[in-house]
Design a protein around this motif. Structure first.
Motif, short mmCIF file in Angstrom:
data_model
loop_
_atom_site.label_atom_id
_atom_site.label_comp_id
_atom_site.label_asym_id
_atom_site.label_seq_id
_atom_site.Cartn_x
_atom_site.Cartn_y
_atom_site.Cartn_z
N HIS A 193 0.94 -1.33 0.03
CA HIS A 193 -0.08 -0.02 -0.16
C HIS A 193 0.78 1.29 0.03
CE1 HIS A 193 -4.36 0.90 -0.10
NE2 HIS A 193 -4.03 1.80 1.07
N PHE A 194 0.71 2.01 -1.10
CA PHE A 194 1.45 3.27 -1.39
C PHE A 194 0.75 4.27 -2.09
CE2 PHE A 194 5.10 0.84 0.12
CZ PHE A 194 6.00 1.65 0.79
N PRO A 195 1.27 5.43 -2.20
CA PRO A 195 0.37 6.29 -3.05
C PRO A 195 0.33 5.82 -4.55
CG PRO A 195 1.68 7.82 -1.45
CD PRO A 195 2.05 6.16 -1.24
N ALA A 196 -0.73 5.79 -5.12
CA ALA A 196 -0.68 5.49 -6.57
C ALA A 196 -1.32 6.89 -7.38
CB ALA A 196 -1.93 4.33 -6.98
N LEU A 197 -0.32 7.04 -8.33
CA LEU A 197 -0.42 8.32 -9.03
C LEU A 197 -1.38 8.49 -9.97
CD1 LEU A 197 2.27 8.47 -7.42
CD2 LEU A 197 3.08 9.88 -9.02
N ASN A 198 -2.54 9.05 -9.72
CA ASN A 198 -3.55 9.43 -10.73
C ASN A 198 -3.36 10.86 -11.52
OD1 ASN A 198 -5.77 9.95 -12.44
ND2 ASN A 198 -7.44 9.57 -10.92
#
Length: 495
Positions: A193-198
């Motif tokens: 779980h990490f930031p996913a860049l949209n």
């Protein structure tokens, strides 16, 4: 789409618990699609993954074979490359070939951004600006992150923290000031779980304004700007000027000129000559990975304005001997990243194809795009909502972004859930179930993370001349969409 889970982490916990069943479904689907044992790993959605390179074009392989057993002057080949680039971009530009794209970035950052070490007294620190964008472990990893909240944001993105990982990549006395892209969504996703860049909704004008404000904030120590040179909406570069050049990139070039500092762009997954035009973009230096989409051997190409390229070529030992003269291939600070004569010849052959017969690669790209749109229809209709599909001439790829299958987060971060999104950390740990599932299916996967999938030619789906082969291409695409359906079914999004 339904919402079977209350929170994102519950969705990904469920998928993690069912990984082996998902992989079993993938193997069964591969057999159903007709992927036989002898085909496993020989067909893929790209030739651009660093761990699995695509096949050389026949013409490139023949050129390399022709010089393999002959004494050939590397300095003469260096001159041929720079001559070809000057024919394309003009006499104000120059070029150099190195062993890899990352090697090109390393020498560019060290030569153009790193403060000098000679002279009495303590060295000053330099600070360059980098966007908080996808693949930041390349252009954003050469300085210590600022502000400090970002100091661990790269720790596991394809690197290991410590002396020979991220720390070993950073240049002495250099900081990287991170600028968040306006309109971007950095919500956390994935089993790891990490930031996913949209980045689909990035506002170019506001992002450039943020960069300019950061430049003024750090003006006294500002040494340069860096970003990707991509052109797709899924990478945040969807807003373009009249000539098709992304507005963020031309804005960064303008800021670099105002502060009299270099602007370096990483264009690894792309083709020189027919892709992004450094003259329109306004960058000082652009770096390519020639083995990804051009059909060349493993090597990196640096092109740039002549003034900064003189310093880069000197550092590589190819800008002429110390005793005088225009040509050399000698010893200097970065001679360890010499590409070798086979790579020099192979890159030249690939660039000549791009210059003289661009219709070959562009025709294959057009047909790939057509097949993507056709095979996309094999997804169940509810799963086809919210996708963005874009054909990139720069990258010779088709981008499929499915971030739009998710709703927008409310004030508490809650959202209507869509097709599961896996992070770059998932990709490196084997918990990106779409990518890992393709391998269980028998296909070589492409780059698939942050709800963003790139499909390009090069691995088992083109002939020796670069012409697209329809049957293996359809098979690989059908496998991709079947894998997305399998993961979505386990996520409770389809029956």
């Amino acid at each position: 789409m339904g919402r079977p889970w209350s929170y994102r982490y519950e969705l990904y916990r469920h998928l993690h618990a069912n990984m082996q069943q998902i992989f079993g479904d993938a193997r069964a689907a591969g057999a159903e699609l007709g992927i036989t044992a002898d085909m496993r790993g020989t067909i893929g959605l790209t030739g651009a993954v660093s761990a699995m390179h695509g096949a050389l074009r026949q013409e490139v392989a023949e050129a390399m074979d022709a010089v393999a057993a002959k004494p050939v002057s590397s300095a003469a080949l260096d001159e041929e490359i720079r001559h070809l680039i000057k024919q394309t971009y003009g006499d104000g530009y120059d070029a150099a070939l190195v062993s890899t794209c990352e090697a090109g970035l390393m020498v560019a950052f060290d030569v153009l951004f790193a403060p000098p070490t000679l002279g009495r007294g303590a060295p000053y620190r330099g600070r360059y600006l980098a966007l908080y964008e996808r693949f930041m472990h390349h252009p954003g990893a050469y300085g210590r992150p600022f502000p400090p909240k970002y100091k661990e944001y790269l720790a596991e993105q394809g690197e290991s923290a410590g002396e020979y990982g991220i720390q070993g990549k950073r240049v002495a006395d250099l900081d990287a000031a991170i600028v968040r892209m306006a309109g971007a969504d950095y919500t956390a996703h994935g089993i790891k779980h990490f930031p996913a860049l949209n980045l689909l909704n990035v506002d170019a004008a506001e992002t450039v304004a943020r960069i300019e404000a950061m430049a003024h904030r750090h003006g006294a120590s500002l040494v340069g700007l860096a970003s990707l040179a991509y052109d797709t909406p899924g990478y945040g570069y969807g807003q373009k000027g009249p000539d098709g050049t992304p507005l963020i990139q031309t804005g960064m070039a303008r800021i670099a000129r105002e502060f009299d500092v270099p602007y370096i762009v990483d264009n690894a997954w792309s083709a020189p000559i027919i892709g992004a035009d450094i003259r329109k973009l306004g960058a000082d230096v652009m770096v390519y990975s020639m083995d990804k989409v051009t059909g060349a051997p493993t090597c990196g190409l640096i092109i740039g304005k002549e003034e900064p390229m003189i310093q880069i070529r000197r550092a590589l030992g190819i800008h002429g001997p110390r005793a005088g003269g225009l040509s050399s291939h000698g010893k200097a600070a970065f001679n360890a990243i010499d590409p070798g004569k086979e790579a020099l010849v192979g890159a030249l052959a690939a660039m000549r194809i791009l210059r003289d017969r661009p219709h070959v690669v562009l025709g294959a790209l057009d047909r790939l795009h057509d097949l993507v749109l056709e095979e996309f229809q094999t997804l169940p209709e509810p799963l086809r909502q919210g996708w963005t599909i874009y054909k990139s001439r720069n990258s010779l790829a088709v981008e499929l972004a499915y971030n739009g299958t998710w709703g927008s987060p409310d004030a508490s971060g809650n959202t209507a859930m869509g097709i599961p999104i896996f992070t770059v950390e998932d990709m490196y740990t084997g918990t990106n179930l779409i990518q890992a599932g393709l391998q269980h299916m028998g296909l070589a996967p492409t780059i698939t993370f942050d709800g963003n999938i790139w499909v390009s030619n090069g691995l088992g789906n083109v002939d020796g001349d670069g012409n697209l082969l329809e049957a293996p291409t359809r098979l690989a695409l059908r496998g991709l969409f079947r894998m997305i359906e399998i993961v979505s079914r386990h996520a409770g999004l389809s029956a």
